[in-house]
Structures are given as structure tokens and as C-alpha cells.
Design a protein around this motif. Structure first.
Motif, PDB file in Angstrom:
ATOM      1  N   THR A   1      10.186  -9.625  -5.912  1.00 39.64           N
ATOM      2  CA  THR A   1      11.109  -8.752  -5.188  1.00 39.64           C
ATOM      3  C   THR A   1      10.488  -7.363  -5.123  1.00 39.64           C
ATOM      4  N   PHE A   2      11.049  -6.520  -4.281  1.00 35.43           N
ATOM      5  CA  PHE A   2      10.569  -5.146  -4.178  1.00 35.43           C
ATOM      6  C   PHE A   2      10.658  -4.452  -5.540  1.00 35.43           C
ATOM      7  N   SER A   3      11.802  -4.597  -6.195  1.00 36.05           N
ATOM      8  CA  SER A   3      12.003  -3.922  -7.485  1.00 36.05           C
ATOM      9  C   SER A   3      11.021  -4.416  -8.534  1.00 36.05           C
ATOM     10  N   GLU A   4      10.781  -5.730  -8.562  1.00 31.43           N
ATOM     11  CA  GLU A   4       9.839  -6.293  -9.527  1.00 31.43           C
ATOM     12  C   GLU A   4       8.420  -5.790  -9.268  1.00 31.43           C
ATOM     13  N   PHE A   5       8.034  -5.720  -7.991  1.00 35.75           N
ATOM     14  CA  PHE A   5       6.689  -5.242  -7.652  1.00 35.75           C
ATOM     15  C   PHE A   5       6.525  -3.778  -8.055  1.00 35.75           C
ATOM     16  N   VAL A   6       7.518  -2.949  -7.722  1.00 38.28           N
ATOM     17  CA  VAL A   6       7.437  -1.528  -8.065  1.00 38.28           C
ATOM     18  C   VAL A   6       7.360  -1.342  -9.572  1.00 38.28           C
ATOM     19  N   LEU A   7       8.203  -2.057 -10.310  1.00 38.70           N
ATOM     20  CA  LEU A   7       8.199  -1.927 -11.770  1.00 38.70           C
ATOM     21  C   LEU A   7       6.844  -2.326 -12.349  1.00 38.70           C
ATOM     22  N   GLU A   8       6.298  -3.460 -11.904  1.00 37.39           N
ATOM     23  CA  GLU A   8       5.014  -3.900 -12.439  1.00 37.39           C
ATOM     24  C   GLU A   8       3.918  -2.884 -12.157  1.00 37.39           C
ATOM     25  N   GLN A   9       3.895  -2.349 -10.957  1.00 35.49           N
ATOM     26  CA  GLN A   9       2.850  -1.394 -10.599  1.00 35.49           C
ATOM     27  C   GLN A   9       3.012  -0.085 -11.357  1.00 35.49           C
ATOM     28  N   ARG A  10       4.238   0.338 -11.596  1.00 38.32           N
ATOM     29  CA  ARG A  10       4.460   1.565 -12.371  1.00 38.32           C
ATOM     30  C   ARG A  10       4.043   1.370 -13.831  1.00 38.32           C
ATOM     31  N   LEU A  11       4.323   0.200 -14.384  1.00 40.54           N
ATOM     32  CA  LEU A  11       3.914  -0.075 -15.760  1.00 40.54           C
ATOM     33  C   LEU A  11       2.392  -0.139 -15.873  1.00 40.54           C
TER      34      LEU A  11
ATOM     35  N   ALA B   1       0.834  -1.210   0.000  1.00 44.26           N
ATOM     36  CA  ALA B   1       0.000   0.000   0.000  1.00 44.26           C
ATOM     37  C   ALA B   1       0.862   1.251   0.000  1.00 44.26           C
ATOM     38  N   ASP B   2       1.968   1.228   0.763  1.00 45.37           N
ATOM     39  CA  ASP B   2       2.886   2.369   0.770  1.00 45.37           C
ATOM     40  C   ASP B   2       3.495   2.592  -0.615  1.00 45.37           C
ATOM     41  N   VAL B   3       3.840   1.495  -1.281  1.00 43.69           N
ATOM     42  CA  VAL B   3       4.410   1.598  -2.632  1.00 43.69           C
ATOM     43  C   VAL B   3       3.394   2.221  -3.584  1.00 43.69           C
ATOM     44  N   LEU B   4       2.158   1.747  -3.542  1.00 42.38           N
ATOM     45  CA  LEU B   4       1.136   2.241  -4.465  1.00 42.38           C
ATOM     46  C   LEU B   4       0.863   3.724  -4.257  1.00 42.38           C
ATOM     47  N   LYS B   5       1.014   4.201  -3.031  1.00 39.42           N
ATOM     48  CA  LYS B   5       0.800   5.622  -2.752  1.00 39.42           C
ATOM     49  C   LYS B   5       1.974   6.477  -3.218  1.00 39.42           C
ATOM     50  N   SER B   6       3.115   5.835  -3.475  1.00 40.22           N
ATOM     51  CA  SER B   6       4.334   6.603  -3.764  1.00 40.22           C
ATOM     52  C   SER B   6       4.943   6.254  -5.112  1.00 40.22           C
ATOM     53  N   LEU B   7       4.138   5.742  -6.042  1.00 38.49           N
ATOM     54  CA  LEU B   7       4.675   5.346  -7.345  1.00 38.49           C
ATOM     55  C   LEU B   7       5.297   6.516  -8.103  1.00 38.49           C
ATOM     56  N   ASP B   8       4.813   7.722  -7.866  1.00 38.41           N
ATOM     57  CA  ASP B   8       5.353   8.880  -8.572  1.00 38.41           C
ATOM     58  C   ASP B   8       6.722   9.305  -8.053  1.00 38.41           C
TER      59      ASP B   8
END
Length: 326
Positions: free
Chosen positions: A261-271, A224-231
Motif C-alpha cells: 500500500t502507499f502507507s506501507e511503501f512510505v513507512l518502509e522507505q522512511r525507515l 520516485a515522487d515519494v522518495l524525493k519527498s520523504l522529509d
């Protein structure tokens, strides 16, 4: 007055004198319709309260906001036979709670567990507010067999755990409308596991801490923290771990337990965010570079390569396809 929302999430509110048809309709909605409570003012003869309700399978979360409402489990209401347990969590200031003849004062971040088969009250005032979570007694007993030894007392000496319960309750409320029945059930059990860490004996706490439910909850909060901070193009696992009172290694293990991984999750959500922005009607008039930066990509070449690899089409081509359809 009520506001119609999704089936398992709705609002009901009253601002005004504690008399008349509007008040009685609100009182009936609180008392008979959901909470099985009566309600009266705590300040003068006026009600100032807006209630948000969330139902997660068998668990109900209520968040009252305002400055004047006393929620009471009266003797007359005990005839309904409900013996659920209610966790009252102080979210602001000082909150006064009674259970039978016992009075409990809660400070911000503290909580207490009350019973629906005993008369009691919780006061929403200008100086204090709270949220409640109502659990079937059987659910909490399954999680923590010693739960009934913790009734009607101030709890919550671990600030990190209290914060996690508050944040996960808020996350459940935010996502309730998007969860299917299995998702609601899982969220309810994760929340019960967190509460069990507060209510259980040392042995029970140790067993729960080692279980999958609490780990899943911690991972959900990090996501949830990642999704709020994708920008935020400089988002790091160290920052997210620190915000959740975890070490970087613990955070890495939690993501690994979910097969990523953290990086994989962030990348997928940003895409996925970039794709949603490109497909939005307003996306046709935006530069691809602007959308990439909004989704948190600092390197445009990397964004283009990752986007094509994920979706099999370049961002500009997807944008052109949308333009042709319109």
C-alpha cells in the motif's frame, strides 16, 4: 572532452570553436563512439554543448544541453546500416528537426519520430533544447506495429502523457547506474510502452494502456515522487496521485498490484532512510529525534516502535553500535 562515469552512463562536452584537436575529439566521440551522428555549430562557429548519455539495454537516451550544436545523420553515415528509430522530444522552447527534405518544428512537450536510415538534423540552440531516445526498430514495431505511419511529424497532443514520457526518461537516466541488466531491460520496455501510447493506432493505444508495462511505469514515477519527498511529514497519496494525473483510487490500485500500500511503501522507505542516516559517519553526532524528523516522522514514539519492529534494534542502540565500531 569526456567524463568517465558508470559504464552505461557518461558525459561528453565541448565549449569553444568548431575546430582543433579538442573539437575533433568531441566530434569523433559523438559521431563514431555513440550517436552515429556528425555535429556542427548552429550559432557562429562555436560549439556549446554538454551531452549526457544513458544506455538501457538496447535503448539509448541522449540529453544535450547548451546553446549551439547541430546533430546530423549525414549521407556518408548511412553506410553503417543502422535503421534505428529516434524519438526527439522538445524540452525547451522551439526545436528545428529535419528528416530528408521535410522540416518539423517542435514546441515544448512535442516530439517526433525519425529514422536513422534517412538524412536528418536536430538543432540545439539558445532558444530550444531536446532529448532523444534511440530504439531498435524491432522493439517499437513489437510494441506498436503501426509505428512507421507516425514518422517525421509533430506528436504529443496529450500533455499528461508527454510529461510522463519526459519524467520516466529522466528517471531512467538518474537510475541507470544502479540497474542490473534485467532492470535496464525492463525500464527500456516500459519506456517503449509509453512511447507506443503516442505512436500507436487507437486499438494499439487501448491495448497498451491496459497492459502491465504502463502501469509499472506509472508506479515507478509515483515511487520516485515519494522518495524525493520523504522529509515531508504530511505526504499523502492524494497529492502523489494528483501529481501523476491519477485518481486516488487508481494510485491505490497500482500500489496494491505490487503487493503493498502507499502507507506501507512510505513507512518502509522512511525507515530505510533513517537507518542509512544513523549508520552514516556523521550520524553519530546527530540526535535520534533529528534523524527521525529528517526521515519524515512526526511522532517519535511511533518512529521508535516501527524502527525496532523493522530492524530488531532501537535507533539509539544502532547508533551506539556504530560509535563502538569507530
Amino acid at each position: 572532452m569526456s567524463e568517465t562515469q558508470v559504464p552505461n552512463r557518461f558525459s561528453i562536452f565541448h565549449h569553444g570553436l568548431a575546430r582543433g584537436p579538442a573539437y575533433e575529439a568531441w566530434r569523433e566521440g559523438i559521431c563514431r563512439g555513440f550517436c552515429r551522428l556528425d555535429v556542427a555549430p548552429t550559432d557562429d562557429n562555436r560549439i556549446d554543448c554538454h551531452n549526457e548519455f544513458t544506455l538501457l539495454h538496447t535503448v539509448a537516451i541522449a540529453t544535450p544541453r547548451g546553446g549551439s550544436a547541430r546533430f546530423a545523420r549525414t549521407r556518408a553515415l548511412l553506410n553503417d546500416g543502422c535503421d534505428d528509430l529516434v524519438l526527439i522530444f522538445a524540452t525547451r522552447g522551439k526545436v528545428q528537426v529535419t528528416q530528408g527534405s521535410k522540416a518539423i518544428e517542435l514546441a515544448r512537450g512535442q516530439m517526433c519520430l525519425t529514422e536513422m536510415n534517412i538524412v536528418g538534423t536536430a538543432d540545439l540552440t539558445q532558444s530550444g533544447s531536446f532529448m532523444t531516445t534511440r530504439f531498435p526498430r524491432r522493439l517499437l514495431l513489437q510494441v506498436t506495429p503501426s509505428v512507421e505511419t507516425q514518422l517525421a511529424r509533430a506528436l504529443g497532443r496529450d500533455p499528461a502523457l508527454s510529461a510522463m514520457i519526459e519524467r520516466y526518461s529522466a528517471l531512467c537516466t538518474d537510475l541507470a547506474g544502479d540497474l542490473d541488466v534485467p532492470g535496464q531491460q525492463a525500464a527500456a520496455h516500459h519506456l517503449a510502452d509509453l512511447v507506443g501510447l503516442v505512436l500507436g493506432s487507437s486499438a494499439e493505444q487501448k491495448e497498451l494502456a491496459a497492459g502491465d508495462g504502463v502501469a509499472k511505469t506509472r508506479l515507478d514515477l509515483m515511487k520516485a515522487d515519494v522518495l524525493k519527498s520523504l522529509d515531508n511529514g504530511n505526504l499523502t497519496i492524494e497529492a502523489v496521485a494528483r501529481a501523476n494525473a491519477l485518481s486516488t483510487r487508481q494510485a491505490q490500485r497500482l500500489f496494491a498490484s505490487a503487493g503493498t500500500t502507499f502507507s506501507e511503501f512510505v513507512l518502509e522507505q522512511r525507515l530505510l532512510l533513517a537507518r542509512r542516516l544513523l549508520l552514516h559517519e556523521q550520524g553519530a553526532g546527530r540526535k535520534v529525534s533529528d534523524i527521525a524528523y529528517t526521515a519524515g516522522f512526526n511522532d517519535l514514539s511511533y518512529f521508535h516502535r516501527a524502527f525496532r519492529r523493522k530492524f530488531g534494534i532501537a535507533p539509539a542502540e544502532l547508533q551506539m553500535e556504530l560509535g563502538r565500531r569507530h
